[in-house]
Design an enzyme around this catalytic site. Structure first.
Site, short mmCIF file in Angstrom:
data_model
loop_
_atom_site.label_atom_id
_atom_site.label_comp_id
_atom_site.label_asym_id
_atom_site.label_seq_id
_atom_site.Cartn_x
_atom_site.Cartn_y
_atom_site.Cartn_z
N GLY A 46 0.84 -1.19 0.00
CA GLY A 46 0.00 0.00 0.00
C GLY A 46 0.87 1.24 0.00
N GLN A 51 2.69 9.96 1.93
CA GLN A 51 4.04 9.40 2.07
C GLN A 51 4.99 9.87 0.97
OE1 GLN A 51 2.18 5.28 2.53
NE2 GLN A 51 4.03 5.05 3.76
N CYS A 92 5.58 -0.36 7.60
CA CYS A 92 5.27 0.91 6.94
C CYS A 92 6.49 1.33 6.14
CB CYS A 92 4.92 1.96 7.99
SG CYS A 92 4.49 3.56 7.27
N LEU A 93 6.27 1.71 4.89
CA LEU A 93 7.39 2.13 4.04
C LEU A 93 8.02 3.42 4.56
CD1 LEU A 93 5.83 1.28 0.56
CD2 LEU A 93 7.44 -0.09 1.91
N HIS A 134 -4.75 1.46 7.64
CA HIS A 134 -3.38 2.02 7.77
C HIS A 134 -3.20 3.19 6.80
CE1 HIS A 134 1.15 1.27 8.19
NE2 HIS A 134 1.09 2.03 7.10
N GLU A 135 -3.64 3.00 5.54
CA GLU A 135 -3.43 4.06 4.53
C GLU A 135 -4.32 5.28 4.81
OE1 GLU A 135 -0.88 3.65 2.90
OE2 GLU A 135 -0.68 1.50 3.07
N HIS A 138 -2.72 7.44 7.25
CA HIS A 138 -1.70 8.32 6.65
C HIS A 138 -2.35 9.60 6.13
CE1 HIS A 138 2.09 6.20 6.77
NE2 HIS A 138 1.63 5.12 6.16
#
Ligand code: K1U
Ligand code: ZN
Length: 170
Positions: A46, A51, A92-93, A134-135, A138
């Site tokens: 994702g 991000q 998480c990236l 999660h996204e 963000h």
């Protein structure tokens, strides 16, 4: 297409609140293509526009085994959450190398626009439900480590700052 730089926690830009997309046009479709390429390259399942330092409500997700089922969510909203929860070890990236358990709703209902600007809805459970929640966090400026204890958050900040200092020296 382009691979976009991903912001790393604790960069303050990760805490900006994304604005709704006003028009789904070629600019947004190009952003979606670049975000998808960035997610697949990372690799991840994702990516939220926040991000990559774009503060508009755009998300890409692909939780398929083969990595060939791209889901594009523009102006996504979770319209229903189950009361029962699931615990998943999240990554998480924007927080490289950190994985920890987070509790979230087990099932959700989601409403969004696709790349053509058409509304669609779906139910999600399992990893897809985790990833959507999660996204969408963000997009609200929230990173998953904020669910962890202050002690863990401080250790993560110290570790990432150290990793980044070492990367600059190398
Ligand atoms: O938002 C992000 O930073 C992407 C994140 C999504 C996510 C994964 C797991 C639980 C919650 C949210 C990631 O993709 S982390 C990397 C990852 O999960 C992965 C990496 C390689 C192969 C498969 C998965
Ligand atoms: Zn993330």
């Amino acid at each position: 297409m382009a691979i976009l730089p991903i912001l790393h926690y604790p960069d303050p830009r990760l805490h900006k609140v994304a604005k709704p997309v006003q028009v789904v046009d070629d600019r947004i479709r190009q952003l979606v293509r670049d975000m998808a390429e960035t997610m697949y390259d990372a690799p991840g399942v994702g990516l939220a526009a926040t991000q990559v330092d774009v503060h508009e409500r755009v998300v890409v997700i692909d939780v398929s085994e083969e990595g060939n089922q791209l889901l594009v969510l523009i102006n996504p909203e979770i319209t229903w959450k189950s009361e029962d929860c699931q615990v998943y070890e999240e990554g998480c990236l924007s927080v490289p190398g950190v994985y920890d358990k987070v509790e979230r709703a087990a099932r959700i209902h989601v409403r969004a626009l696709n790349e053509q600007g058409e509304a669609f809805e779906f139910d999600a459970d399992g990893l897809l439900a985790v990833c959507v929640q999660h996204e969408l966090d963000h997009l609200l400026g929230k990173v998953f480590v904020e669910y962890l204890s202050p002690l863990k958050q401080n250790r993560i900040k110290t570790r990432i700052r150290k990793q980044e200092r070492q990367a600059v020296k190398a």
